[in-house]
Design a protein around this motif. Structure first.
Motif, PDB file in Angstrom:
ATOM      1  N   GLY A  74       0.792  -1.227   0.000  1.00 46.38           N
ATOM      2  CA  GLY A  74       0.000   0.000   0.000  1.00 46.38           C
ATOM      3  C   GLY A  74       0.821   1.271   0.000  1.00 46.38           C
ATOM      4  N   GLU A  75       0.174   2.353  -0.410  1.00 50.80           N
ATOM      5  CA  GLU A  75       0.815   3.661  -0.527  1.00 50.80           C
ATOM      6  C   GLU A  75       1.364   4.161   0.800  1.00 50.80           C
ATOM      7  OE1 GLU A  75       1.931   6.816  -3.117  1.00 50.80           O
ATOM      8  OE2 GLU A  75       0.668   5.119  -3.702  1.00 50.80           O
ATOM      9  N   GLY A  76       0.768   3.722   1.902  1.00 52.54           N
ATOM     10  CA  GLY A  76       1.230   4.152   3.212  1.00 52.54           C
ATOM     11  C   GLY A  76       2.646   3.701   3.534  1.00 52.54           C
ATOM     12  N   THR A  77       3.156   2.734   2.796  1.00 50.91           N
ATOM     13  CA  THR A  77       4.522   2.242   3.014  1.00 50.91           C
ATOM     14  C   THR A  77       5.571   3.172   2.413  1.00 50.91           C
ATOM     15  OG1 THR A  77       3.780  -0.048   3.114  1.00 50.91           O
ATOM     16  CG2 THR A  77       6.061   0.270   2.495  1.00 50.91           C
ATOM     17  N   LYS A  78       5.167   4.058   1.528  1.00 50.67           N
ATOM     18  CA  LYS A  78       6.138   4.902   0.819  1.00 50.67           C
ATOM     19  C   LYS A  78       6.501   6.102   1.680  1.00 50.67           C
ATOM     20  CE  LYS A  78       5.891   6.997  -3.491  1.00 50.67           C
ATOM     21  NZ  LYS A  78       5.407   7.120  -4.866  1.00 50.67           N
ATOM     22  N   ASN A  79       7.213   5.831   2.788  1.00 49.75           N
ATOM     23  CA  ASN A  79       7.474   6.895   3.755  1.00 49.75           C
ATOM     24  C   ASN A  79       8.904   6.816   4.279  1.00 49.75           C
ATOM     25  OD1 ASN A  79       7.519   4.797   5.675  1.00 49.75           O
ATOM     26  ND2 ASN A  79       5.366   5.094   6.200  1.00 49.75           N
ATOM     27  N   TRP A  80       9.255   7.783   5.159  1.00 52.78           N
ATOM     28  CA  TRP A  80      10.601   7.841   5.716  1.00 52.78           C
ATOM     29  C   TRP A  80      10.970   6.561   6.455  1.00 52.78           C
ATOM     30  CZ3 TRP A  80      13.887  11.340   4.167  1.00 52.78           C
ATOM     31  CH2 TRP A  80      13.452  12.642   3.805  1.00 52.78           C
ATOM     32  N   GLN A  81      10.030   6.051   7.252  1.00 49.51           N
ATOM     33  CA  GLN A  81      10.319   4.876   8.072  1.00 49.51           C
ATOM     34  C   GLN A  81      10.651   3.667   7.204  1.00 49.51           C
ATOM     35  OE1 GLN A  81       7.191   3.865  10.817  1.00 49.51           O
ATOM     36  NE2 GLN A  81       8.229   2.043  11.573  1.00 49.51           N
ATOM     37  N   ALA A  82       9.871   3.451   6.161  1.00 50.80           N
ATOM     38  CA  ALA A  82      10.123   2.320   5.268  1.00 50.80           C
ATOM     39  C   ALA A  82      11.440   2.500   4.515  1.00 50.80           C
ATOM     40  CB  ALA A  82       8.962   2.152   4.289  1.00 50.80           C
ATOM     41  N   LEU A  83      11.754   3.740   4.144  1.00 54.36           N
ATOM     42  CA  LEU A  83      13.038   4.008   3.485  1.00 54.36           C
ATOM     43  C   LEU A  83      14.193   3.606   4.409  1.00 54.36           C
ATOM     44  CD1 LEU A  83      14.674   5.269   1.118  1.00 54.36           C
ATOM     45  CD2 LEU A  83      14.563   7.433   2.393  1.00 54.36           C
ATOM     46  N   GLN A  84      14.097   3.999   5.681  1.00 47.50           N
ATOM     47  CA  GLN A  84      15.132   3.643   6.646  1.00 47.50           C
ATOM     48  C   GLN A  84      15.228   2.123   6.804  1.00 47.50           C
ATOM     49  OE1 GLN A  84      14.681   5.479  10.481  1.00 47.50           O
ATOM     50  NE2 GLN A  84      16.409   4.398  11.378  1.00 47.50           N
ATOM     51  N   THR A  85      14.072   1.462   6.860  1.00 52.47           N
ATOM     52  CA  THR A  85      14.053   0.002   6.974  1.00 52.47           C
ATOM     53  C   THR A  85      14.785  -0.644   5.801  1.00 52.47           C
ATOM     54  OG1 THR A  85      11.960   0.013   8.199  1.00 52.47           O
ATOM     55  CG2 THR A  85      12.549  -2.030   7.064  1.00 52.47           C
ATOM     56  N   GLY A 105       7.573  -5.512  -7.355  1.00 54.32           N
ATOM     57  CA  GLY A 105       6.288  -5.007  -6.890  1.00 54.32           C
ATOM     58  C   GLY A 105       5.731  -3.945  -7.809  1.00 54.32           C
ATOM     59  N   GLY A 106       4.745  -3.237  -7.290  1.00 53.29           N
ATOM     60  CA  GLY A 106       4.114  -2.167  -8.051  1.00 53.29           C
ATOM     61  C   GLY A 106       4.857  -0.858  -7.897  1.00 53.29           C
ATOM     62  N   GLY A 107       4.146   0.236  -8.153  1.00 53.94           N
ATOM     63  CA  GLY A 107       4.783   1.540  -8.137  1.00 53.94           C
ATOM     64  C   GLY A 107       5.332   1.943  -6.794  1.00 53.94           C
ATOM     65  N   VAL A 108       4.666   1.563  -5.712  1.00 52.79           N
ATOM     66  CA  VAL A 108       5.142   1.925  -4.375  1.00 52.79           C
ATOM     67  C   VAL A 108       6.510   1.301  -4.117  1.00 52.79           C
ATOM     68  CG1 VAL A 108       4.736   1.586  -1.907  1.00 52.79           C
ATOM     69  CG2 VAL A 108       2.869   2.347  -3.388  1.00 52.79           C
ATOM     70  N   ILE A 109       6.622   0.004  -4.350  1.00 52.36           N
ATOM     71  CA  ILE A 109       7.889  -0.692  -4.128  1.00 52.36           C
ATOM     72  C   ILE A 109       8.965  -0.169  -5.082  1.00 52.36           C
ATOM     73  CG2 ILE A 109       9.054  -2.932  -4.432  1.00 52.36           C
ATOM     74  CD1 ILE A 109       7.614  -2.692  -1.757  1.00 52.36           C
ATOM     75  N   GLY A 110       8.619   0.038  -6.334  1.00 51.83           N
ATOM     76  CA  GLY A 110       9.598   0.533  -7.295  1.00 51.83           C
ATOM     77  C   GLY A 110      10.158   1.885  -6.905  1.00 51.83           C
ATOM     78  N   ASP A 111       9.270   2.801  -6.507  1.00 50.74           N
ATOM     79  CA  ASP A 111       9.705   4.145  -6.107  1.00 50.74           C
ATOM     80  C   ASP A 111      10.551   4.107  -4.838  1.00 50.74           C
ATOM     81  OD1 ASP A 111       8.272   5.100  -8.241  1.00 50.74           O
ATOM     82  OD2 ASP A 111       6.830   6.253  -7.063  1.00 50.74           O
ATOM     83  N   LEU A 112      10.086   3.347  -3.856  1.00 56.40           N
ATOM     84  CA  LEU A 112      10.761   3.281  -2.563  1.00 56.40           C
ATOM     85  C   LEU A 112      12.124   2.600  -2.675  1.00 56.40           C
ATOM     86  CD1 LEU A 112      10.772   3.461   0.581  1.00 56.40           C
ATOM     87  CD2 LEU A 112       9.530   1.270   0.576  1.00 56.40           C
ATOM     88  N   VAL A 113      12.157   1.444  -3.324  1.00 56.29           N
ATOM     89  CA  VAL A 113      13.399   0.680  -3.436  1.00 56.29           C
ATOM     90  C   VAL A 113      14.388   1.404  -4.339  1.00 56.29           C
ATOM     91  CG1 VAL A 113      14.409  -1.533  -4.136  1.00 56.29           C
ATOM     92  CG2 VAL A 113      12.199  -1.475  -2.949  1.00 56.29           C
ATOM     93  N   GLY A 114      13.893   2.039  -5.389  1.00 56.06           N
ATOM     94  CA  GLY A 114      14.774   2.822  -6.243  1.00 56.06           C
ATOM     95  C   GLY A 114      15.433   3.960  -5.483  1.00 56.06           C
ATOM     96  N   PHE A 115      14.670   4.603  -4.598  1.00 58.18           N
ATOM     97  CA  PHE A 115      15.225   5.692  -3.783  1.00 58.18           C
ATOM     98  C   PHE A 115      16.249   5.139  -2.790  1.00 58.18           C
ATOM     99  CE2 PHE A 115      14.107   9.371  -0.664  1.00 58.18           C
ATOM    100  CZ  PHE A 115      15.220  10.082  -1.088  1.00 58.18           C
ATOM    101  N   ALA A 116      15.926   4.001  -2.179  1.00 60.34           N
ATOM    102  CA  ALA A 116      16.888   3.373  -1.264  1.00 60.34           C
ATOM    103  C   ALA A 116      18.189   3.040  -2.002  1.00 60.34           C
ATOM    104  CB  ALA A 116      16.284   2.115  -0.644  1.00 60.34           C
ATOM    105  N   ALA A 117      18.072   2.515  -3.216  1.00 58.52           N
ATOM    106  CA  ALA A 117      19.263   2.200  -4.009  1.00 58.52           C
ATOM    107  C   ALA A 117      20.032   3.468  -4.370  1.00 58.52           C
ATOM    108  CB  ALA A 117      18.867   1.443  -5.275  1.00 58.52           C
ATOM    109  N   ALA A 118      19.307   4.550  -4.604  1.00 62.86           N
ATOM    110  CA  ALA A 118      19.952   5.814  -4.988  1.00 62.86           C
ATOM    111  C   ALA A 118      20.807   6.383  -3.863  1.00 62.86           C
ATOM    112  CB  ALA A 118      18.899   6.836  -5.406  1.00 62.86           C
ATOM    113  N   VAL A 119      20.355   6.224  -2.622  1.00 60.50           N
ATOM    114  CA  VAL A 119      21.076   6.826  -1.493  1.00 60.50           C
ATOM    115  C   VAL A 119      22.049   5.857  -0.829  1.00 60.50           C
ATOM    116  CG1 VAL A 119      19.258   8.517  -1.063  1.00 60.50           C
ATOM    117  CG2 VAL A 119      19.204   6.344   0.165  1.00 60.50           C
ATOM    118  N   LEU A 120      21.848   4.557  -1.018  1.00 61.19           N
ATOM    119  CA  LEU A 120      22.740   3.567  -0.421  1.00 61.19           C
ATOM    120  C   LEU A 120      24.134   3.669  -1.037  1.00 61.19           C
ATOM    121  CD1 LEU A 120      22.860   1.030   1.485  1.00 61.19           C
ATOM    122  CD2 LEU A 120      22.545  -0.325  -0.592  1.00 61.19           C
ATOM    123  N   ARG A 121      25.131   3.888  -0.207  1.00 60.92           N
ATOM    124  CA  ARG A 121      26.512   4.025  -0.676  1.00 60.92           C
ATOM    125  C   ARG A 121      26.623   5.043  -1.825  1.00 60.92           C
ATOM    126  NH1 ARG A 121      28.946   0.189   2.300  1.00 60.92           N
ATOM    127  NH2 ARG A 121      27.862  -1.789   2.652  1.00 60.92           N
TER     128      ARG A 121
END
Length: 368
Positions: A74-85, A105-121
């Motif tokens: 769900g869209e509620g997962t696309k937040n700061w806490q999930a990014l940190q997780t 996953g869908g757009g939520v996972i793609g956006d969130l995981v892509g952002f995590a990959a962008a900032v990781l290292r």
């Protein structure tokens, strides 16, 4: 039946592969990208239950090991806490810059995981495996990643292109009709913004596409991705033409904010309503024929989709409050809200020259 669309960004080119059975082929398609035979997968609980085993079997067949983190859907997962997780889990997995992170996953996972990959290292590579129609035709392509905050949708993020996109048409069979049609809202958008012939084709083939015709689904996803890829290559960071891809989104984001980014309104449903309102606004300004908004709504209704704010369950704010919500949109430039309007079906353009009162009139009529 596999189609490949290349996103030819200098130094960051990648392929979008569209077809059937791609989960089982994931290992052979991802292996050339790997420096060591392991990947980290992030998905949500719903998608993982349906598709994770098939993906991991496809990876195992090529000798690629994997670990997976699953998040709440769900869209509620696309937040700061999930990014940190996500970031801390990837660090726990000792993901290196040379590794690959997979967003399943869908757009939520793609956006969130892509952002995590962008900032990781400061940037690791990732592969998009979109499992919704909306993600296959839109959010998985083009490198926009990000999260939502209390200020609005996608206001924090980064441009980070994937290394590969695998759009497996077979996974669309597991979508609910509502989720599939929400994604179809983005498909229609492409015809409306820049390809009248594609919109004609959708009017003829939309019902077969919704009913599960694989050939029609491949064709629709391919054309949508082609159009997005062409625009992204011209304007990767949305300084000009890429804003055309936001047709319908200015209205949509206001409705999403008003409904708390909840299941009352799925993103693609908001896009469909927003596209209809953008054509209403265009007709009211004398930019397109009066018949165009009716044609847009006729096709959306024929597909069983939402077309107006009154189709959204529950109460909505008044027109003035909705216009204020639009003011948080990313398309605001120097305090001026930019709209994507149309001179006709297939002929959209970006403008800030829209009288506030005209927008309010369109919203008031739509809410009546």
């Amino acid at each position: 039946m596999t189609e490949t669309v290349s996103v030819d960004l200098p130094g960051r080119a990648y392929d979008v592969v569209i077809g059937q059975g791609l989960l089982s082929q994931a290992g052979t398609r991802i292996a050339p990208l790997l420096r060591r035979p392991r990947v980290a997968i992030i998905s949500d609980e719903t998608v993982a239950a349906l598709h994770l085993d098939a993906l991991q079997a496809g990876l195992n067949a090529s000798g690629i090991t994997s670990e997976c983190l699953t998040l709440a859907p769900g869209e509620g997962t696309k937040n700061w806490q999930a990014l940190q997780t996500c970031v801390e889990w990837l660090l726990d997995q000792r993901v290196e810059r040379g590794d690959i992170v997979i967003a399943l996953g869908g757009g939520v996972i793609g956006d969130l995981v892509g952002f995590a990959a962008a900032v990781l290292r400061r940037g690791v590579r990732f592969v998009q495996i979109p499992t919704s129609l909306l993600a296959q035709v839109d959010s998985s392509v083009g490198g926009k990643t990000g999260i939502n905050t209390r200020h609005g949708k996608n206001l924090v993020g980064a441009f980070h292109q994937p290394s590969l996109v695998l759009a497996d048409i077979d996974v669309l069979a597991t979508l609910t009709p509502r989720d599939f049609l929400a994604g179809y809202g983005e498909v229609v958008k492409y015809g409306l913004l820049g390809d009248a012939a594609f919109f004609d084709w959708l009017e003829q083939n939309g019902p077969a596409l919704a009913a599960g015709d694989a050939q029609a689904r491949v064709a629709a996803v391919r054309r949508s991705v082609e159009m997005k890829a062409e625009i992204v290559v011209r304007d990767e960071t949305e300084q000009g033409d890429r804003a055309l891809l936001n047709l319908g989104h200015t209205f949509c984001h206001a409705f999403e904010a008003a409904t708390g980014y909840s299941d009352r309104l799925l993103h693609g449903e908001g896009v469909a309503i927003g596209c209809a309102l953008a054509f209403d606004l265009s007709a009211r300004l004398g930019l397109c024929a009066q018949e165009d908004p009716s044609r847009v709504r006729a096709h959306l209704r024929a597909m069983g989709m939402k077309t107006d704010p009154t189709d959204i369950d529950g109460d909505l704010p008044d027109a003035e409050a909705l216009l204020d919500l639009m003011g948080q949109d990313k398309k605001v430039v120097e305090g001026q809200l930019r709209f994507i309007l149309a001179r006709g079906i297939g002929d959209a353009f970006v403008t800030a020259d829209v009288p506030r009162e005209t927008v309010l009139d369109v919203l008031r009529d739509a809410l009546a």
